[in-house]
Design a protein around this motif. Structure first.
Motif, PDB file in Angstrom:
ATOM      1  N   THR A 207      53.642 -45.167   3.597  1.00  0.00           N
ATOM      2  CA  THR A 207      52.238 -45.020   3.998  1.00  0.00           C
ATOM      3  C   THR A 207      52.024 -45.532   5.409  1.00  0.00           C
ATOM      4  O   THR A 207      52.554 -46.581   5.770  1.00  0.00           O
ATOM      5  CB  THR A 207      51.327 -45.800   3.031  1.00  0.00           C
ATOM      6  OG1 THR A 207      51.440 -45.232   1.733  1.00  0.00           O
ATOM      7  CG2 THR A 207      49.874 -45.721   3.475  1.00  0.00           C
ATOM      8  N   GLY A 208      51.219 -44.792   6.163  1.00  0.00           N
ATOM      9  CA  GLY A 208      50.922 -45.201   7.529  1.00  0.00           C
ATOM     10  C   GLY A 208      49.439 -45.378   7.776  1.00  0.00           C
ATOM     11  O   GLY A 208      48.679 -45.732   6.874  1.00  0.00           O
ATOM     12  N   LEU A 209      49.016 -45.073   8.989  1.00  0.00           N
ATOM     13  CA  LEU A 209      47.642 -45.336   9.419  1.00  0.00           C
ATOM     14  C   LEU A 209      46.608 -44.503   8.665  1.00  0.00           C
ATOM     15  O   LEU A 209      45.414 -44.788   8.742  1.00  0.00           O
ATOM     16  CB  LEU A 209      47.513 -45.065  10.923  1.00  0.00           C
ATOM     17  CG  LEU A 209      48.312 -45.979  11.856  1.00  0.00           C
ATOM     18  CD1 LEU A 209      48.100 -45.547  13.301  1.00  0.00           C
ATOM     19  CD2 LEU A 209      47.929 -47.435  11.665  1.00  0.00           C
ATOM     20  N   GLY A 210      47.054 -43.494   7.930  1.00  0.00           N
ATOM     21  CA  GLY A 210      46.113 -42.633   7.222  1.00  0.00           C
ATOM     22  C   GLY A 210      45.243 -43.357   6.216  1.00  0.00           C
ATOM     23  O   GLY A 210      44.172 -42.859   5.852  1.00  0.00           O
TER      24      GLY A 210
ATOM     25  N   ARG B  41      38.732 -37.210  20.913  1.00  0.00           N
ATOM     26  CA  ARG B  41      38.734 -37.057  19.451  1.00  0.00           C
ATOM     27  C   ARG B  41      38.651 -38.418  18.755  1.00  0.00           C
ATOM     28  O   ARG B  41      39.059 -38.566  17.608  1.00  0.00           O
ATOM     29  CB  ARG B  41      39.997 -36.326  18.996  1.00  0.00           C
ATOM     30  CG  ARG B  41      40.138 -34.926  19.572  1.00  0.00           C
ATOM     31  CD  ARG B  41      41.253 -34.134  18.908  1.00  0.00           C
ATOM     32  NE  ARG B  41      42.551 -34.783  18.999  1.00  0.00           N
ATOM     33  CZ  ARG B  41      43.341 -34.724  20.062  1.00  0.00           C
ATOM     34  NH1 ARG B  41      42.945 -34.047  21.147  1.00  0.00           N
ATOM     35  NH2 ARG B  41      44.516 -35.319  20.070  1.00  0.00           N
ATOM     36  N   GLU B  42      38.077 -39.414  19.428  1.00  0.00           N
ATOM     37  CA  GLU B  42      38.020 -40.757  18.846  1.00  0.00           C
ATOM     38  C   GLU B  42      37.229 -40.762  17.542  1.00  0.00           C
ATOM     39  O   GLU B  42      36.150 -40.181  17.439  1.00  0.00           O
ATOM     40  CB  GLU B  42      37.393 -41.743  19.836  1.00  0.00           C
ATOM     41  CG  GLU B  42      37.385 -43.174  19.311  1.00  0.00           C
ATOM     42  CD  GLU B  42      37.016 -44.214  20.355  1.00  0.00           C
ATOM     43  OE1 GLU B  42      37.071 -45.416  20.036  1.00  0.00           O
ATOM     44  OE2 GLU B  42      36.694 -43.819  21.501  1.00  0.00           O
TER      45      GLU B  42
ATOM     46  N   ARG C 285      42.514 -38.454  15.522  1.00  0.00           N
ATOM     47  CA  ARG C 285      43.354 -37.630  14.660  1.00  0.00           C
ATOM     48  C   ARG C 285      44.158 -36.661  15.514  1.00  0.00           C
ATOM     49  O   ARG C 285      43.622 -36.040  16.425  1.00  0.00           O
ATOM     50  CB  ARG C 285      42.508 -36.852  13.647  1.00  0.00           C
ATOM     51  CG  ARG C 285      41.857 -37.737  12.595  1.00  0.00           C
ATOM     52  CD  ARG C 285      41.245 -36.909  11.479  1.00  0.00           C
ATOM     53  NE  ARG C 285      40.575 -37.747  10.494  1.00  0.00           N
ATOM     54  CZ  ARG C 285      41.196 -38.340   9.467  1.00  0.00           C
ATOM     55  NH1 ARG C 285      42.497 -38.169   9.321  1.00  0.00           N
ATOM     56  NH2 ARG C 285      40.523 -39.081   8.618  1.00  0.00           N
ATOM     57  N   SER C 286      45.437 -36.538  15.192  1.00  0.00           N
ATOM     58  CA  SER C 286      46.288 -35.626  15.946  1.00  0.00           C
ATOM     59  C   SER C 286      45.873 -34.181  15.691  1.00  0.00           C
ATOM     60  O   SER C 286      45.331 -33.852  14.632  1.00  0.00           O
ATOM     61  CB  SER C 286      47.756 -35.819  15.529  1.00  0.00           C
ATOM     62  OG  SER C 286      47.937 -35.458  14.172  1.00  0.00           O
ATOM     63  N   LYS C 287      46.129 -33.319  16.645  1.00  0.00           N
ATOM     64  CA  LYS C 287      45.771 -31.917  16.500  1.00  0.00           C
ATOM     65  C   LYS C 287      46.656 -31.224  15.469  1.00  0.00           C
ATOM     66  O   LYS C 287      46.209 -30.339  14.751  1.00  0.00           O
ATOM     67  CB  LYS C 287      45.905 -31.198  17.853  1.00  0.00           C
ATOM     68  CG  LYS C 287      44.812 -31.529  18.849  1.00  0.00           C
ATOM     69  CD  LYS C 287      44.977 -30.686  20.106  1.00  0.00           C
ATOM     70  CE  LYS C 287      43.847 -30.937  21.106  1.00  0.00           C
ATOM     71  NZ  LYS C 287      44.014 -30.129  22.330  1.00  0.00           N
ATOM     72  N   GLU C 288      47.942 -31.662  15.385  1.00  0.00           N
ATOM     73  CA  GLU C 288      48.891 -30.944  14.562  1.00  0.00           C
ATOM     74  C   GLU C 288      48.545 -30.998  13.077  1.00  0.00           C
ATOM     75  O   GLU C 288      48.387 -29.986  12.418  1.00  0.00           O
ATOM     76  CB  GLU C 288      50.309 -31.495  14.783  1.00  0.00           C
ATOM     77  CG  GLU C 288      50.817 -31.366  16.205  1.00  0.00           C
ATOM     78  CD  GLU C 288      50.369 -32.523  17.077  1.00  0.00           C
ATOM     79  OE1 GLU C 288      49.718 -33.451  16.540  1.00  0.00           O
ATOM     80  OE2 GLU C 288      50.641 -32.496  18.285  1.00  0.00           O
ATOM     81  N   LYS C 289      48.414 -32.229  12.532  1.00  0.00           N
ATOM     82  CA  LYS C 289      48.222 -32.375  11.091  1.00  0.00           C
ATOM     83  C   LYS C 289      47.089 -33.325  10.740  1.00  0.00           C
ATOM     84  O   LYS C 289      47.056 -33.871   9.649  1.00  0.00           O
ATOM     85  CB  LYS C 289      49.522 -32.835  10.440  1.00  0.00           C
ATOM     86  CG  LYS C 289      50.627 -31.783  10.456  1.00  0.00           C
ATOM     87  CD  LYS C 289      51.393 -31.762   9.168  1.00  0.00           C
ATOM     88  CE  LYS C 289      52.365 -30.620   9.124  1.00  0.00           C
ATOM     89  NZ  LYS C 289      53.123 -30.562   7.853  1.00  0.00           N
ATOM     90  N   GLU C 290      46.172 -33.516  11.686  1.00  0.00           N
ATOM     91  CA  GLU C 290      45.028 -34.386  11.423  1.00  0.00           C
ATOM     92  C   GLU C 290      45.481 -35.776  10.990  1.00  0.00           C
ATOM     93  O   GLU C 290      44.863 -36.409  10.137  1.00  0.00           O
ATOM     94  CB  GLU C 290      44.131 -33.762  10.348  1.00  0.00           C
ATOM     95  CG  GLU C 290      43.406 -32.512  10.800  1.00  0.00           C
ATOM     96  CD  GLU C 290      42.352 -32.813  11.864  1.00  0.00           C
ATOM     97  OE1 GLU C 290      41.438 -33.605  11.586  1.00  0.00           O
ATOM     98  OE2 GLU C 290      42.461 -32.260  12.955  1.00  0.00           O
TER      99      GLU C 290
END
Length: 563
Positions: free
Chosen positions: A251-254, A440-441, A420-425
């Protein structure tokens, strides 16, 4: 002023710990699994209601690839866990959300799986985020092998021997999940559907059930492969080692946005836990309970010694706690109340303090099990009419001094931005002014918003209606609604500035994972962690309501059962 349903004393119950103590991120980063954690409440429910879990399809080739289905007969409905096993290259095995292939993909389905539904799931479940699934799907997830442990166990069992427990101890699981979705994404059922489902109406219970059955599959899978490889020489894994194997999770920052964006849920989790602690510590000490506590403290000390982590800081915390617990146990005979023992524990490390509370909750199942941390809550935010600037200011002074006193003019207090990254949110952290993504903050800066509101209100007329203030400053509407709505949710806001240069997201990850019921925290950096779920829990054929806290590695066993 306080006739507007605003609590005049945020610590109304003297036995409850103050939010300044409980919501300190350093303390949240020392929490452990308890009887209240979701994996524990789920297994108790399954045992009490006599759920049945049965393998109904096993369509794997000799190499172990194909699909498997387990049927779950619960109290109200029945479900199926559909598991796909795929062959992937070692370099394709990635725990990050950017991965596109996994050893295992699986879905928890409500009701029957028709031929048409199976065809749709076969074409979409292995794709995960790229697929579109049926609304019968309650949980969508994936997992990867812990290759070294997996292959060692298969090789050992196929040759007629039990595996090396030291190798198992290094990991503690065969499969590691990298995402477990249960929130209406990718066409699956929305969580609202489960609110009236008595099987899964507690937080994350459907996800935990899917992971629990996956654990059974992981054991069945190595038995199958050992049989394919060793034939008549193959044996099954000893029951004690089967229990010891859990399911890993990376698990990460998600996880961080959930803790910030659902403050009323967090208040429900932590307030119920604090009420249980207060109830337990008010009980009279008995010799029987003191003995039970001492035994659990002993087990916790050994468990922490057995935890393997690559993180020197976490390893140091584990060893410090393990060394402190015998001393704390010796103090039990000198005290006549649990509250005095808890007070004494504050002279020890936070890890030791939280282990003590976990063990105290464990020895009072007759009290603790009535506190349900996973029940649904109303998450709406409201701001009633008739409030003035002074009302909001007083609330800020009473509850949010941890945020109002921060000097956000200092660069290190606004060092990070979350986006959130553009690739996979995927949630990420960027250095403000240096790294791209600032447009995108994400609005996770609760401390900064509170601080800005405080500064603005302090320079406005106290008797001004808050409605007039917000009309002139509309960007403060959401944070004003939030803090007023949380006036009686004292455990809703974690006292952390997520923009601070020295912030440790790991504290928040551990808080949420401990509420899930994770053990064996192994930080891989300050932004992602590996843990184990259901380690030590009863197997699907022996469900019970008894405790299985702080599991210990079984001794090397000689009992062998041929397949």
């Amino acid at each position: 002023m306080f006739n507007k349903e605003y609590p005049t004393d945020i610590n109304k119950k003297a036995s409850l710990r103050h939010p300044d103590i409980v919501m300190d991120p350093n303390r949240l980063g020392a929490m452990h699994q308890t009887r209240l954690s979701f994996v524990r409440s789920l297994t108790r429910r399954m045992a009490k209601q006599q759920w049945q879990i049965k393998q109904t399809e096993w369509r794997l080739c000799e190499a172990g690839f194909g699909h498997v289905i387990y049927r779950i007969n619960a109290h109200e409905y029945h479900y199926h866990l559909l598991i796909f096993s795929s062959e992937i290259l070692d370099e394709e095995r990635n725990d990050r959300v950017i991965a596109e292939k996994w050893d295992i993909t699986f879905a928890l389905v409500q009701g029957e799986i028709s031929h048409e539904l199976y065809a749709k799931l076969k074409g979409n479940v292995p794709l995960q985020e790229a697929g579109r699934n049926s609304s019968q799907v309650l949980v969508l997830a994936r997992a990867n092998k812990s290759v070294r442990v997996f292959e060692h166990i298969v090789d050992a069992l196929s040759s007629g021997s039990q595996p090396n427990t030291d190798i198992i101890a290094n990991v503690g699981y065969l499969l590691r999940t990298t995402a477990v979705y249960g929130n209406g994404k990718f066409g699956i059922a929305d969580f609202e559907i489960l609110k009236n489902n008595t099987d899964f109406n507690s937080s994350f219970s459907a996800q935990m059930c899917a992971v629990y059955v996956l654990r059974q599959f992981s054991i069945d899978w190595v038995h199958y492969l050992a049989k394919q490889q060793g034939g008549e020489n193959a044996v099954t894994l000893s029951i004690s080692l089967q229990r010891y194997l859990g399911i890993g999770n990376a698990t990460g920052l998600g996880m961080v946005p959930y803790l910030i964006n659902h403050p009323k849920v967090i208040d429900q989790w932590l307030s119920q836990r604090e009420n249980a602690i207060a109830h337990v510590t008010s009980q009279p000490i008995t010799a029987q309970k003191k003995k039970a506590l001492a035994q659990l403290l002993n087990r916790a000390a050994v468990h922490l010694q057995q935890v393997k982590t690559i993180d020197p800081h976490q390893d140091d915390k584990n060893m410090t706690c393990s060394n402190e617990l015998p001393s704390l146990k010796d103090e039990l005979e000198k005290h006549s109340s649990w509250s005095s023992i808890v007070a004494l524990s504050t002279t020890y490390s936070l890890e030791t303090q939280e282990v003590l509370l976990t063990c105290l909750l464990e020895i009072y199942p007759e009290i603790v099990d009535q506190y349900d941390i996973g029940q649904a809550v109303d998450e709406s935010l409201h701001l009633p009419s008739g409030l003035s600037n002074e009302d909001i200011l007083e609330l800020l002074n009473t509850r949010y001094h941890w945020a109002t006193q921060i000097d956000f003019s200092k660069q290190n207090q606004q060092y990070w931005f979350w986006y959130r990254s553009k690739e996979k949110e995927e949630p990420r952290m960027g250095i403000r002014g240096e790294e791209p993504g600032h447009e995108r903050e994400m609005p996770l800066d609760i401390a900064r918003k509170v601080n800005q509101l405080y500064q603005a209100l302090s320079s406005s007329a106290l008797n001004m209606p808050i409605s007039a203030f917000l009309l002139a400053h509309p960007h403060f509407r959401h944070i004003t609604r939030r803090i007023w709505s949380l006036a009686q949710c004292t455990m809703g806001d974690i006292q952390i500035n997520l923009l601070n240069k020295k912030v440790l997201p790991m504290h928040l990850l551990r808080c949420k994972l401990s509420m899930f019921g994770a053990t064996k925290f192994d930080p891989r950096s300050d932004r992602w962690v590996r843990v184990t779920l259901f380690q030590g829990s009863p197997l699907s054929h022996e469900l019970h309501e008894d405790e299985w806290l702080f599991p210990l590695l079984p001794q090397q066993e000689t009992d062998i059962e041929c397949m």
